[in-house]
Design an enzyme around this catalytic site. Structure first.
Site, PDB file in Angstrom:
ATOM      1  N   ARG A 141     -44.435 -54.436  30.231  1.00  0.00           N
ATOM      2  CA  ARG A 141     -44.244 -54.903  31.610  1.00  0.00           C
ATOM      3  C   ARG A 141     -45.526 -55.513  32.178  1.00  0.00           C
ATOM      4  O   ARG A 141     -45.463 -56.407  33.028  1.00  0.00           O
ATOM      5  CB  ARG A 141     -43.768 -53.756  32.491  1.00  0.00           C
ATOM      6  CG  ARG A 141     -42.322 -53.411  32.198  1.00  0.00           C
ATOM      7  CD  ARG A 141     -41.810 -52.296  33.055  1.00  0.00           C
ATOM      8  NE  ARG A 141     -40.358 -52.249  32.987  1.00  0.00           N
ATOM      9  CZ  ARG A 141     -39.619 -51.245  33.440  1.00  0.00           C
ATOM     10  NH1 ARG A 141     -40.203 -50.207  34.000  1.00  0.00           N
ATOM     11  NH2 ARG A 141     -38.311 -51.292  33.346  1.00  0.00           N
ATOM     12  N   LYS A 193     -28.221 -42.931  30.877  1.00  0.00           N
ATOM     13  CA  LYS A 193     -27.754 -43.078  32.278  1.00  0.00           C
ATOM     14  C   LYS A 193     -26.296 -43.490  32.282  1.00  0.00           C
ATOM     15  O   LYS A 193     -25.948 -44.625  32.639  1.00  0.00           O
ATOM     16  CB  LYS A 193     -28.608 -44.123  32.989  1.00  0.00           C
ATOM     17  CG  LYS A 193     -30.052 -43.698  33.171  1.00  0.00           C
ATOM     18  CD  LYS A 193     -30.812 -44.778  33.904  1.00  0.00           C
ATOM     19  CE  LYS A 193     -32.288 -44.515  33.947  1.00  0.00           C
ATOM     20  NZ  LYS A 193     -33.059 -45.769  34.142  1.00  0.00           N
ATOM     21  N   GLY A 234     -35.795 -50.311  30.056  1.00  0.00           N
ATOM     22  CA  GLY A 234     -37.161 -49.844  29.820  1.00  0.00           C
ATOM     23  C   GLY A 234     -37.279 -49.051  28.528  1.00  0.00           C
ATOM     24  O   GLY A 234     -38.188 -49.291  27.725  1.00  0.00           O
ATOM     25  N   GLY A 294     -31.869 -51.798  34.859  1.00  0.00           N
ATOM     26  CA  GLY A 294     -30.932 -51.632  35.965  1.00  0.00           C
ATOM     27  C   GLY A 294     -30.608 -52.960  36.623  1.00  0.00           C
ATOM     28  O   GLY A 294     -29.444 -53.285  36.893  1.00  0.00           O
TER      29      GLY A 294
HETATM   30  P1  ADP Z   1     -32.742 -47.841  29.069  1.00  0.00           P
HETATM   31  O1  ADP Z   1     -34.026 -47.398  29.747  1.00  0.00           O
HETATM   32  O2  ADP Z   1     -32.981 -48.653  27.850  1.00  0.00           O
HETATM   33  O3  ADP Z   1     -31.808 -48.491  30.042  1.00  0.00           O
HETATM   34  P2  ADP Z   1     -31.645 -45.166  29.362  1.00  0.00           P
HETATM   35  O4  ADP Z   1     -32.701 -44.874  30.359  1.00  0.00           O
HETATM   36  O5  ADP Z   1     -30.233 -45.193  29.836  1.00  0.00           O
HETATM   37  O6  ADP Z   1     -31.989 -46.516  28.551  1.00  0.00           O
HETATM   38  O7  ADP Z   1     -31.653 -44.068  28.198  1.00  0.00           O
HETATM   39  C1  ADP Z   1     -32.730 -43.886  27.321  1.00  0.00           C
HETATM   40  C2  ADP Z   1     -32.723 -42.472  26.800  1.00  0.00           C
HETATM   41  O8  ADP Z   1     -31.463 -42.147  26.254  1.00  0.00           O
HETATM   42  C3  ADP Z   1     -33.725 -42.245  25.702  1.00  0.00           C
HETATM   43  O9  ADP Z   1     -34.781 -41.468  26.185  1.00  0.00           O
HETATM   44  C4  ADP Z   1     -32.927 -41.523  24.618  1.00  0.00           C
HETATM   45  O10 ADP Z   1     -33.594 -40.409  24.081  1.00  0.00           O
HETATM   46  C5  ADP Z   1     -31.675 -41.093  25.370  1.00  0.00           C
HETATM   47  N1  ADP Z   1     -30.515 -40.871  24.508  1.00  0.00           N
HETATM   48  C6  ADP Z   1     -29.998 -41.680  23.568  1.00  0.00           C
HETATM   49  N2  ADP Z   1     -28.971 -41.105  22.928  1.00  0.00           N
HETATM   50  C7  ADP Z   1     -28.822 -39.877  23.470  1.00  0.00           C
HETATM   51  C8  ADP Z   1     -27.945 -38.771  23.211  1.00  0.00           C
HETATM   52  N3  ADP Z   1     -27.012 -38.842  22.273  1.00  0.00           N
HETATM   53  N4  ADP Z   1     -28.089 -37.664  23.973  1.00  0.00           N
HETATM   54  C9  ADP Z   1     -29.042 -37.597  24.923  1.00  0.00           C
HETATM   55  N5  ADP Z   1     -29.910 -38.586  25.210  1.00  0.00           N
HETATM   56  C10 ADP Z   1     -29.797 -39.715  24.488  1.00  0.00           C
HETATM   57 MG    MG Z   2     -34.505 -45.739  30.976  1.00  0.00          MG
END
Ligand code: ADP
Ligand code: MG
Length: 404
Positions: free
Chosen positions: A37, A202, A360, A384
């Site tokens: 970033r 999320k 992120g 987001g």
């Molecule tokens: P991004 O930031 O790319 O939008 P999120 O914030 O939604 O993604 O989610 C990222 C997190 O999701 C990571 O820290 C990862 O460890 C977690 N994650 C992925 N698969 C699982 C799972 N099966 N159970 C719990 N957490 C998970």
């Molecule tokens: Mg995230």
């Protein structure tokens, strides 16, 4: 796309320009683990310095509770910015207080000052319009013009994003322009087949985008924590995996809607189930519909998509001309559960079409797993914001810059 861009601010020589960046970088013991970033902010900051402006950078970091908190200081980010620019970057120890005014008063043309975390001030994220406006007025007193370049926050109604843009002559920076160009390419006639890969943790935040995407894409691959609510919607047991019970019905609707529209929602046929949420937990691969058959019974947690599913996902990606990926397929931070995420990343890196990584943690994941930014068509800085844009929502931080 119409949007007020940097040119609209006219000659900036000698002007103090407040630039809202998104330096919300992941930190481990005050060390930045992914500086993507900060690197993404360089084109705008360099352009402003070249035009003779005094560059005053604003950003948030983490979620401090509206008061100074050492753990969320922008000091590591300011230091990294200085290294990347190969220039002196001064960090003010407050946002609108004596240190900010003192640092700004000593600037020469082309200098860079970073103000301390805007969220050390509770007014930044206040629900009260008046509080946000008065904080924005204090920020505005430090500068002559405002540039919005924190794409990760344009969906937020916060003082340094909205009210400040109204308080000064304002324009979008180069990062926002780039991000919007990519998102427009995804929304207006993307090359088909168009595949979207969703995962992460999320779940409820991200489910909404599916109803908007269904009529517009060919395939949706579901992994990560989001998967288990879909499995529950199909009547399968999910043990102790991440589950949002109140979204089960929504997932069921999406599965039906997809069938009607002839869009494939692909769920993994196998998953990696662990005895607990830890890096050294025992784990086994099982069919996605028989999670309770593991030695861990109902205590089992699904932490990654299985190896067979990872290959199927890779095949869908390889056959696509456009892929948007948001959310890791598993808990990639733990090596035992990183395979699915790594396989998706390598399939995106190998595909010949246009690949976009958003989010992120997804961006941090591909870098942590050893991929280069140039392996992908684009790595979006705001997960987001990207999703809300793809959902067709109006983003207040773009609207205020004349976006149409
Ligand atoms: P991004 O930031 O790319 O939008 P999120 O914030 O939604 O993604 O989610 C990222 C997190 O999701 C990571 O820290 C990862 O460890 C977690 N994650 C992925 N698969 C699982 C799972 N099966 N159970 C719990 N957490 C998970
Ligand atoms: Mg995230």
């Amino acid at each position: 796309m119409t949007l007020r861009t940097l040119d609209s601010l006219g000659d900036l020589r000698g002007k103090k320009v407040l630039v809202r960046c998104d330096f919300n970088v992941p930190l481990a013991d005050s060390v930045i683990t992914d500086d993507g970033r900060i690197r993404a902010s360089l084109p705008t900051i360099s352009r402003l310095r070249e035009s003779g402006a005094k560059v005053i950078v604003l950003s948030h970091l983490g979620r401090p509770e509206g008061a100074p908190d050492e753990r969320f200081s922008l000091a590591p980010a300011a230091r990294r910015l200085g290294e990347l620019l190969d220039a002196k970057v001064v960090l003010a120890t407050d946002t609108v207080g004596p240190s900010a005014h003192e640092s700004v008063s000593q600037m020469s043309d082309g200098d860079v000052v970073v103000l301390e975390n805007v969220r050390f001030n509770s007014e930044e994220t206040s629900k009260d319009d008046g509080e946000r406006s008065s904080f924005a007025a204090q920020l505005a007193a430090l500068g002559d013009a405002y540039v919005s370049d924190g794409f990760g926050v344009v969906h937020r109604k916060q003082a340094s994003v909205i009210e400040l843009a109204k308080a000064l002559p304002s324009a979008a920076g180069l990062l926002i322009e780039t991000e919007l160009r990519v998102l427009e390419r995804l929304t207006s006639s993307p090359e088909r087949p168009y595949t979207v890969v969703l995962g992460g943790s999320k779940v409820s935040d991200k489910l909404g985008v599916i109803s908007h995407l269904l009529p517009r894409v060919d395939t949706i691959l579901i992994g990560g924590g989001m998967l288990y609510t879909f499995l529950a919607a199909q009547g399968f047991a999910v043990g102790s995996s991440l589950l949002e019970r109140d979204q089960i019905e929504t997932c069921r609707t999406y599965l039906e809607q997809a069938q009607r529209l002839g869009v494939a929602i692909v769920l993994p046929q196998d998953i990696v189930v662990a005895s607990g949420f830890s890096a050294d937990a025992e784990h086994v691969v099982v069919a996605a519909d028989s999670m309770e058959s593991t030695p861990f019974g109902a205590a089992g947690i699904g932490l990654d998509i299985g190896p067979a599913a990872a290959e199927i996902f890779a095949q869908h990606i390889a056959a696509s001309k456009t892929v948007f990926w948001n959310g890791p397929a598993g808990v990639f931070e733990m090596p035992a559960f990183a395979h699915g995420t790594r396989r998706i990343a390598s399939a995106l890196a190998d595909m010949s079409g246009f690949s976009v990584v958003g989010g992120g943690d997804s961006a941090a994941a591909v870098r942590a797993l050893g991929f280069a930014d140039s392996d992908f068509g684009h790595i979006a800085t705001g997960g987001g914001a990207s999703l809300e844009f793809l959902e067709g929502k109006t983003l207040p931080g773009l609207e205020v810059l004349g976006w149409q």
